[in-house]
Design an enzyme around this catalytic site. Sequence first.
Site, mmCIF file in Angstrom:
data_model
loop_
_atom_site.group_PDB
_atom_site.id
_atom_site.type_symbol
_atom_site.label_atom_id
_atom_site.label_comp_id
_atom_site.label_asym_id
_atom_site.label_seq_id
_atom_site.Cartn_x
_atom_site.Cartn_y
_atom_site.Cartn_z
ATOM 1 N N GLY A 9 0.851 -1.190 0.013
ATOM 2 C CA GLY A 9 -0.138 -0.215 -0.028
ATOM 3 C C GLY A 9 1.295 1.553 -0.291
ATOM 4 O O GLY A 9 1.940 0.931 -0.623
ATOM 5 N N CYS A 10 0.221 1.977 0.695
ATOM 6 C CA CYS A 10 0.401 3.929 1.042
ATOM 7 C C CYS A 10 2.226 3.580 0.932
ATOM 8 O O CYS A 10 2.089 3.330 2.397
ATOM 9 C CB CYS A 10 0.260 4.693 1.236
ATOM 10 N N PHE A 11 3.286 3.952 0.740
ATOM 11 C CA PHE A 11 5.348 3.598 1.557
ATOM 12 C C PHE A 11 4.776 4.435 2.670
ATOM 13 O O PHE A 11 5.625 4.779 3.461
ATOM 14 C CB PHE A 11 5.772 3.517 0.141
#
Length: 169
Positions: A9-11
Amino acid sequence: MQTIILGGGCFWCTEAVFLKVKGVQAVTSGYAGGQAHTADYEAVCGGDTGHVEVIKVDFDDKVIDLSTILDIFFVIHDPTTLNRQGNDIGTQYASVIFYHNDDDLPIIQQKINQLKADDMAVVTRVEKAPPFYVAESYHQNFFAKNPTQGYCNFAIPPKLAKLREKFTQ
């Protein structure tokens, strides 16, 4: 020192968790796995590069082993959802593990097989590490620099709570 590249997902979210893990020496947000020979946030989010938002985790294997790193990774994201984590949708949010050392592959496969034995339909890609492109400087250590940012306050605290619940005493 060992390195593994993880996409879950979002880093910003995965970075925030792994920065709290004892034995992790560095976490770098970036992009990997695509066809483009370069990557930046705008192009990757546009979905045209094939790259995934990832973090490069450098860890001291005398303090924490790869097995534990993977346990954390699989607790803080959903490895059964293809190209999506929560409200983040697109190939850039794929669940992926990019390994450098061939000796890591059996450990990775064992973890995935354990999840599958628990009836989880794991979609996590596992591949030899491709080129890694460091994300823009404003993405590095994003949550620490932007603790009041709305998305971060929504997405990261539950992940940190899972880390504390499962991996601290």
